[in-house]
Design a protein around this motif. Sequence first.
Motif, PDB file in Angstrom:
ATOM      1  N   GLU A  88      44.401  47.212  38.713  1.00 24.90           N
ATOM      2  CA  GLU A  88      45.887  47.376  39.529  1.00 24.90           C
ATOM      3  C   GLU A  88      46.830  47.844  38.305  1.00 24.90           C
ATOM      4  OE1 GLU A  88      44.747  42.967  41.494  1.00 24.90           O
ATOM      5  OE2 GLU A  88      45.420  43.116  39.475  1.00 24.90           O
ATOM      6  N   ASN A  98      48.825  46.156  36.311  1.00 29.42           N
ATOM      7  CA  ASN A  98      50.219  45.209  36.689  1.00 29.42           C
ATOM      8  C   ASN A  98      50.193  44.317  35.256  1.00 29.42           C
ATOM      9  OD1 ASN A  98      50.954  45.820  39.631  1.00 29.42           O
ATOM     10  ND2 ASN A  98      49.339  44.524  40.028  1.00 29.42           N
ATOM     11  N   ARG A 139      39.901  43.885  37.762  1.00 29.16           N
ATOM     12  CA  ARG A 139      41.433  44.337  38.265  1.00 29.16           C
ATOM     13  C   ARG A 139      42.168  44.439  38.077  1.00 29.16           C
ATOM     14  NH1 ARG A 139      40.752  42.319  43.774  1.00 29.16           N
ATOM     15  NH2 ARG A 139      42.848  43.218  43.907  1.00 29.16           N
TER      16      ARG A 139
END
Length: 222
Positions: A154, A156, A150
């Motif tokens: 993502e 992020n 993830r």
Amino acid sequence: MKILAIETATFICGAAFISEGDCISLVEENCPRTSAEELPRMVKKVKQLSGFNWDELDGIAVSIGPGSFTGLRIGLSFTKGLAYSHDLPVLPVPTLTGIATGISSKTESYRIALFSHRNLYYTQLFHHNETFPTGVDIPVLWDWDTLKSRIDIEKNDVFICGGEHITSKNENVLFFPAIPSAKKIGLLAHERWNKFIRNNPYNLVPDYIAPFKITKRKDAVS
């Protein structure tokens, strides 16, 4: 608002006194296995440093989880005892939101990941543009491979708390350290008083997220 804040959900054990949105005193240590012994001493020390009286407090904030199974039980039980004896409400503050408080991120959203055990992490995505964060989703428990995938998708910023024996072997994954604190729990409780307050807190239970199972060892003697 005058708030006593308690953190035992992680490897940090601590207490803080918050008055009108300012942290007046803070005592905390890295002591993941001695919270039951250290917490009463820390609360006593915070009270001495700040000079508050119990009848001046508006409530007690506590890190409610997810986090350490034992730590959560210790923190909440101690908080309930204080609340009952001094007729105070309790403010159960989500642990990951507490860790996210005050974090500065360069990406639109950022992820908090708190080590649980084995290769598992409690994790949640937050908006970056608030001093007091709001979760984009709900906390979940992922293994490291799922979390890493993830992170790759993502793009992020990721702030990780604990599990260095895992992250140190993944130098290609960019992340930043995240530190829990009773101060953060107290400041968040002050900011979101109406959301968190529980005037009848005695049925509160820790937010474990995932069920804990007690299993019998195969080599145990029956």
